[in-house]
Scaffold this motif. Structure first.
Motif, PDB file in Angstrom:
ATOM      1  N   TRP A 190      62.008  56.010  30.977  1.00 18.59           N
ATOM      2  CA  TRP A 190      60.931  55.037  31.193  1.00 18.59           C
ATOM      3  C   TRP A 190      59.576  55.695  31.391  1.00 18.59           C
ATOM      4  CZ3 TRP A 190      58.271  53.428  35.905  1.00 18.59           C
ATOM      5  CH2 TRP A 190      57.500  52.276  35.714  1.00 18.59           C
ATOM      6  N   LYS A 191      58.612  55.265  30.605  1.00 20.11           N
ATOM      7  CA  LYS A 191      57.242  55.775  30.781  1.00 20.11           C
ATOM      8  C   LYS A 191      56.369  54.601  31.221  1.00 20.11           C
ATOM      9  CE  LYS A 191      57.009  59.681  27.636  1.00 20.11           C
ATOM     10  NZ  LYS A 191      58.268  59.456  26.879  1.00 20.11           N
ATOM     11  N   PRO A 192      55.812  54.721  32.415  1.00 23.23           N
ATOM     12  CA  PRO A 192      55.010  53.580  32.886  1.00 23.23           C
ATOM     13  C   PRO A 192      53.720  53.414  32.089  1.00 23.23           C
ATOM     14  CG  PRO A 192      54.861  55.414  34.427  1.00 23.23           C
ATOM     15  CD  PRO A 192      55.864  55.818  33.391  1.00 23.23           C
ATOM     16  N   GLU A 193      53.344  52.176  31.915  1.00 18.70           N
ATOM     17  CA  GLU A 193      52.045  51.917  31.272  1.00 18.70           C
ATOM     18  C   GLU A 193      50.949  52.154  32.299  1.00 18.70           C
ATOM     19  OE1 GLU A 193      51.442  48.138  29.343  1.00 18.70           O
ATOM     20  OE2 GLU A 193      53.425  48.303  28.427  1.00 18.70           O
ATOM     21  N   PRO A 194      49.754  52.581  31.866  1.00 14.74           N
ATOM     22  CA  PRO A 194      48.686  52.780  32.854  1.00 14.74           C
ATOM     23  C   PRO A 194      48.314  51.468  33.529  1.00 14.74           C
ATOM     24  CG  PRO A 194      47.825  52.905  30.615  1.00 14.74           C
ATOM     25  CD  PRO A 194      49.313  52.876  30.497  1.00 14.74           C
ATOM     26  N   LEU A 195      48.008  51.563  34.838  1.00 13.14           N
ATOM     27  CA  LEU A 195      47.653  50.347  35.571  1.00 13.14           C
ATOM     28  C   LEU A 195      46.387  49.727  35.001  1.00 13.14           C
ATOM     29  CD1 LEU A 195      48.326  51.302  39.279  1.00 13.14           C
ATOM     30  CD2 LEU A 195      49.524  49.630  37.895  1.00 13.14           C
ATOM     31  N   VAL A 196      45.433  50.603  34.656  1.00 13.25           N
ATOM     32  CA  VAL A 196      44.195  50.114  34.054  1.00 13.25           C
ATOM     33  C   VAL A 196      44.135  50.642  32.623  1.00 13.25           C
ATOM     34  CG1 VAL A 196      41.685  50.054  34.250  1.00 13.25           C
ATOM     35  CG2 VAL A 196      43.089  50.227  36.297  1.00 13.25           C
ATOM     36  N   PRO A 197      44.142  49.791  31.646  1.00  9.09           N
ATOM     37  CA  PRO A 197      44.091  50.283  30.269  1.00  9.09           C
ATOM     38  C   PRO A 197      42.724  50.895  29.967  1.00  9.09           C
ATOM     39  CG  PRO A 197      43.930  47.893  30.328  1.00  9.09           C
ATOM     40  CD  PRO A 197      44.172  48.338  31.726  1.00  9.09           C
ATOM     41  N   ASP A 198      42.678  51.708  28.928  1.00  5.20           N
ATOM     42  CA  ASP A 198      41.399  52.296  28.531  1.00  5.20           C
ATOM     43  C   ASP A 198      40.418  51.185  28.195  1.00  5.20           C
ATOM     44  OD1 ASP A 198      42.082  54.907  28.834  1.00  5.20           O
ATOM     45  OD2 ASP A 198      43.026  55.034  26.847  1.00  5.20           O
ATOM     46  N   SER A 199      39.245  51.262  28.786  1.00  4.71           N
ATOM     47  CA  SER A 199      38.252  50.244  28.434  1.00  4.71           C
ATOM     48  C   SER A 199      36.902  50.933  28.275  1.00  4.71           C
ATOM     49  CB  SER A 199      38.183  49.166  29.512  1.00  4.71           C
ATOM     50  OG  SER A 199      38.146  49.755  30.778  1.00  4.71           O
ATOM     51  N   SER A 200      36.005  50.283  27.570  1.00  4.91           N
ATOM     52  CA  SER A 200      34.724  50.908  27.273  1.00  4.91           C
ATOM     53  C   SER A 200      33.892  51.029  28.545  1.00  4.91           C
ATOM     54  CB  SER A 200      33.981  50.064  26.233  1.00  4.91           C
ATOM     55  OG  SER A 200      33.521  48.891  26.851  1.00  4.91           O
ATOM     56  N   LYS A 201      32.930  51.968  28.522  1.00  6.67           N
ATOM     57  CA  LYS A 201      32.110  52.183  29.716  1.00  6.67           C
ATOM     58  C   LYS A 201      31.222  50.996  30.015  1.00  6.67           C
ATOM     59  CE  LYS A 201      31.991  57.164  29.902  1.00  6.67           C
ATOM     60  NZ  LYS A 201      31.365  58.349  29.321  1.00  6.67           N
ATOM     61  N   ASN A 202      31.007  50.182  28.989  1.00  2.94           N
ATOM     62  CA  ASN A 202      30.124  49.029  29.177  1.00  2.94           C
ATOM     63  C   ASN A 202      30.867  47.791  29.658  1.00  2.94           C
ATOM     64  OD1 ASN A 202      27.767  50.314  28.433  1.00  2.94           O
ATOM     65  ND2 ASN A 202      28.233  50.040  26.251  1.00  2.94           N
ATOM     66  N   HIS A 203      32.158  47.944  29.930  1.00  3.28           N
ATOM     67  CA  HIS A 203      32.940  46.768  30.320  1.00  3.28           C
ATOM     68  C   HIS A 203      32.363  46.147  31.585  1.00  3.28           C
ATOM     69  CE1 HIS A 203      36.403  44.313  31.439  1.00  3.28           C
ATOM     70  NE2 HIS A 203      36.690  44.355  30.147  1.00  3.28           N
ATOM     71  N   TYR A 204      32.245  44.832  31.588  1.00  2.00           N
ATOM     72  CA  TYR A 204      31.545  44.186  32.711  1.00  2.00           C
ATOM     73  C   TYR A 204      32.267  44.371  34.034  1.00  2.00           C
ATOM     74  CZ  TYR A 204      34.865  40.336  32.096  1.00  2.00           C
ATOM     75  OH  TYR A 204      35.985  39.571  32.003  1.00  2.00           O
ATOM     76  N   ALA A 205      33.598  44.550  33.955  1.00  2.00           N
ATOM     77  CA  ALA A 205      34.343  44.681  35.205  1.00  2.00           C
ATOM     78  C   ALA A 205      34.006  45.977  35.924  1.00  2.00           C
ATOM     79  CB  ALA A 205      35.831  44.600  34.924  1.00  2.00           C
ATOM     80  N   LEU A 206      33.441  46.951  35.198  1.00  2.00           N
ATOM     81  CA  LEU A 206      33.086  48.222  35.829  1.00  2.00           C
ATOM     82  C   LEU A 206      31.760  48.129  36.586  1.00  2.00           C
ATOM     83  CD1 LEU A 206      34.135  50.620  32.945  1.00  2.00           C
ATOM     84  CD2 LEU A 206      35.337  50.188  35.085  1.00  2.00           C
ATOM     85  N   LYS A 207      30.995  47.088  36.288  1.00  2.00           N
ATOM     86  CA  LYS A 207      29.729  46.899  37.020  1.00  2.00           C
ATOM     87  C   LYS A 207      29.770  45.544  37.720  1.00  2.00           C
ATOM     88  CE  LYS A 207      27.739  47.235  33.039  1.00  2.00           C
ATOM     89  NZ  LYS A 207      26.721  47.099  31.990  1.00  2.00           N
ATOM     90  N   PRO A 208      30.562  45.434  38.775  1.00  2.00           N
ATOM     91  CA  PRO A 208      30.702  44.102  39.384  1.00  2.00           C
ATOM     92  C   PRO A 208      29.406  43.658  40.061  1.00  2.00           C
ATOM     93  CG  PRO A 208      31.816  45.748  40.714  1.00  2.00           C
ATOM     94  CD  PRO A 208      31.313  46.454  39.492  1.00  2.00           C
ATOM     95  N   ARG A 209      29.161  42.360  39.975  1.00  2.00           N
ATOM     96  CA  ARG A 209      28.003  41.797  40.669  1.00  2.00           C
ATOM     97  C   ARG A 209      28.521  41.218  41.981  1.00  2.00           C
ATOM     98  NH1 ARG A 209      24.458  38.040  37.071  1.00  2.00           N
ATOM     99  NH2 ARG A 209      26.361  37.192  36.196  1.00  2.00           N
ATOM    100  N   VAL A 210      27.963  41.699  43.078  1.00  2.00           N
ATOM    101  CA  VAL A 210      28.483  41.278  44.372  1.00  2.00           C
ATOM    102  C   VAL A 210      27.617  40.151  44.924  1.00  2.00           C
ATOM    103  CG1 VAL A 210      29.087  42.018  46.694  1.00  2.00           C
ATOM    104  CG2 VAL A 210      29.277  43.617  44.779  1.00  2.00           C
ATOM    105  N   VAL A 211      28.267  39.035  45.199  1.00  2.00           N
ATOM    106  CA  VAL A 211      27.550  37.885  45.739  1.00  2.00           C
ATOM    107  C   VAL A 211      27.889  37.764  47.208  1.00  2.00           C
ATOM    108  CG1 VAL A 211      27.309  35.387  45.624  1.00  2.00           C
ATOM    109  CG2 VAL A 211      27.626  36.698  43.537  1.00  2.00           C
ATOM    110  N   SER A 212      26.851  37.641  48.067  1.00  2.00           N
ATOM    111  CA  SER A 212      27.153  37.412  49.479  1.00  2.00           C
ATOM    112  C   SER A 212      26.588  36.051  49.875  1.00  2.00           C
ATOM    113  CB  SER A 212      26.573  38.541  50.334  1.00  2.00           C
ATOM    114  OG  SER A 212      25.325  38.956  49.830  1.00  2.00           O
ATOM    115  N   GLY A 213      27.303  35.383  50.758  1.00  2.00           N
ATOM    116  CA  GLY A 213      26.856  34.072  51.223  1.00  2.00           C
ATOM    117  C   GLY A 213      27.399  32.949  50.358  1.00  2.00           C
TER     118      GLY A 213
END
Lengths: 153, 465
Positions: free
Chosen positions: B60-83
């Motif tokens: 068994w070879k585990p799949e990576p938890l996070v797949p390869d994604s581009s550097k511009n992927h929006y999830a890598l630059k999260p917008r943090v909202v407070s309130g």
């Protein structure tokens, strides 16, 4: 229909037929039915046996070979919605122990009935017809076959 | 003695039996013996040996938890909202005007809602600790169901604890394998999940295209005529959205109802975006078109958007809705809506009833914004003018458009307006809508604010494109 990662039978509908004591219970139920019929004073022994046989075979035919999915809530059985109970047993595998048992029981019952009706040809005709009704659909050749499109949908 | 005599008689009869009978019995006997000695298949589960287990683990070879994604992927630059997500929100520390969340009526930040929430919290605590059928029903749930039913003018409503689980539970409660569902191509993600959970045959028609639906219904009609036995047990459903989340347009309900009556299909409408938005009193798309609500078989809506609570509900006749109390999976097997959220929704419905001008203001704002957005030369506004959901699209190929729109959103955020690009799980969607900025108009904005946002958008889109 078991969802995501739940361990269990893929189709629990017919699982109970494999459980412990099932054969004994089945035999006891048939015997019980026969005793009830025997207790009617107007039924001769021969007729009591023929009635046992007919009632047993009719019940088996309806429950195992006619109703599809489950007896209640026909709609929500997924793939099994289109299969009779017999076809669902052991996920459609042939010649499992449960299937053999359910095939042998009506034959034994037929032997007994023939014996107690003194091989009378009238009783023989009725009993043999009812035997065919439950034996033919059990043949692997008739698996998922709907003769003349009866009970197809 | 009697019995033995009978048995003896029977034995004699057996000896005198006709030969065909004996032959048949012999044949059956052989069959029984064959069955008994024929190798039987054992359905028991296969047991693995220790060695086999080791081998399987080593293989068994585990799949990576996070797949390869581009550097511009929006999830890598999260917008943090407070309130709170009110009229103004704080994104990454800067205060912005909120035009990104579905707070159509601006109820989320309103004082009466907050007060009701605190009161509910003090009285009932946080959770309900059980599904509705299992100690999870609290008086406020029943009150809210009655209130929703009364507000919508139907017999019964059923409350779900999560808006997303409402349609995915409601559709498979009725549509099963072997049934046919006609569905608009542009329906939102939860409905698509409901469609696949139903295991029915799904027939998609082109978005808001009545002719295409008619063609498909005629095709189905032909099939039914060829096989009437099958048609007799096949149910036909039509699933649409009142106001399409992914396109911002209203469904052509009058034409669809004509088809529904002509072809006898059951109509389900998801009013998540149109509940509290369309119609004079916010009763949704049926009120918008002045259609009696009984003409629709089932209406579902999400309480997350206009109402500012959580959860969702389905409503219709008791005969239809009551079925879900045992067959709606999300209803049966999920803890019920937190009572305090139920109270919030109740108060919000009261507000909606007592202040119909709020809905009027929202529609006025939406119309005004639509007119204003026509000024944009580079971006195309999609959707109906009455819809508070506006999709701003770009005529460019997908990847490029997505990137440019993201840049516009970033610039807008720097200048104090929080917008968002519509996000989809591309692999899971039936048909990924073209990239767009999803702009939400709410009732608490005034015309100046809308105008200034549009001017900013115009400036940014002109410089970037």
């Amino acid at each position: 229909m078991m969802l995501g990662g739940t361990p269990g039978p893929t189709n629990p509908n017919s699982f109970w037929l494999r459980s412990k004591g099932m054969w004994l219970t089945y035999g006891a139920a048939v015997l019980g039915l026969h005793f009830v019929l025997l207790s009617f004073p107007f039924l001769s022994v021969a007729w009591a046996w023929t009635c046992t046989n007919i009632i047993h075979n009719t019940t088996v035919f309806v429950l195992l070979h006619f109703i599809k999915g489950t007896p209640w809530e026909l709609g929500d059985q997924g793939k099994a919605h289109f299969l009779t109970h017999w076809e669902q047993i052991d996920n459609g595998e042939q010649f499992t122990k449960t299937r053999k048992f359910l095939t042998v029981v009506p034959i034994i019952l037929f032997f007994l009935t023939s014996f107690y009706t003194k091989n009378d040809s009238f009783h023989f005709t009725i009993n043999f017809a009812s035997l065919l009704l439950v034996l033919l659909p059990k043949l692997p050749q008739f698996h998922k076959v709907r003769l003349f499109g009866i009970n197809r949908y | 003695m009697d019995t033995t005599w009978e048995l003896y008689e029977m034995f004699q009869a057996f000896l005198k039996a006709p030969s065909y009978h004996l032959a048949l019995e012999a044949f059956l006997m052989v069959w029984v013996l064959w069955l008994i000695f024929h190798k039987s298949y054992k359905p028991e589960r296969l047991e693995l040996t220790e060695k086999e287990k080791e081998e399987l683990i080593a293989e068994w070879k585990p799949e990576p938890l996070v797949p390869d994604s581009s550097k511009n992927h929006y999830a890598l630059k999260p917008r943090v909202v407070s309130g709170a997500l009110g009229k103004k929100i704080t994104v990454n520390g800067t205060e912005c005007l909120n035009m990104g969340t579905h707070n159509y009526l601006g109820l989320i930040d309103s004082p009466e809602i907050k007060e009701a929430a605190v009161k509910g919290l003090r009285k009932y605590g946080v959770g309900s600790c059980g599904p509705r059928g299992f100690y999870g029903t609290v008086d406020v749930h029943l009150d809210l169901e009655a209130q929703l039913a009364e507000f919508m003018g139907v017999e019964e409503a059923i409350l779900y604890s999560y808006g997303f689980s409402c349609m995915p539970s409601a559709i498979p409660a009725y549509a099963k394998r072997g049934d046919v569902i006609f569905c608009d191509e542009g329906v939102s993600f939860p409905i698509q999940k409901g469609l696949s959970a139903s295991r029915s045959q799904i027939v998609f028609f082109k978005h808001n295209n009545v002719e295409d639906l008619e063609r498909l219904l005629l095709e189905q009609d032909d099939l039914d005529k060829k096989n009437p036995k099958k048609a007799k047990v096949t149910r036909r459903f039509l699933v649409i959205e009142g106001l399409y989340m992914n396109y911002g347009d209203v469904c052509p309900l009058i034409e669809l109802l004509e088809l529904k009556k002509r072809f006898k299909v059951r109509l389900f409408i998801d009013e998540s975006c149109s509940f509290g938005v369309l119609g004079k009193n916010g009763r949704g798309v049926t009120e918008h078109f002045n259609i009696p609500v009984e003409d629709v078989d089932l209406i579902s809506a999400c309480l997350d958007y206009a109402i500012g609570s959580y959860g969702g509900f389905c409503c219709g006749s008791s005969y239809v809705v009551d079925h879900q109390r045992l067959s709606g999976l999300g209803y049966c097997f999920s803890a019920s809506l937190p009572p305090l959220q139920s109270i919030v929704a109740s108060v919000a419905i009261d507000v909606l009833k007592s202040k119909p001008e709020l809905v009027e203001k929202l529609q006025k704002n939406a119309r005004f914004a639509h007119k204003e957005l026509q000024r944009l030369t580079k971006l195309l506004v999609c959707g109906d003018e009455v819809s508070p959901v506006k999709h701003l699209r770009l005529a460019a190929d997908r990847a490029e458009a997505q990137q440019l729109l993201e840049q516009i959103v970033d610039h807008m955020q720097e200048e104090g307006v929080a917008l968002t690009v519509a996000r989809y799980i591309d692999e899971e969607e039936h048909l990924v809508p073209p990239p767009s900025i999803r702009l939400i108009v709410s009732a608490i904005l005034d015309e100046e604010e809308i105008s200034s946002v549009v001017s900013l958008l115009e400036k940014n889109s002109d410089t970037l494109l």
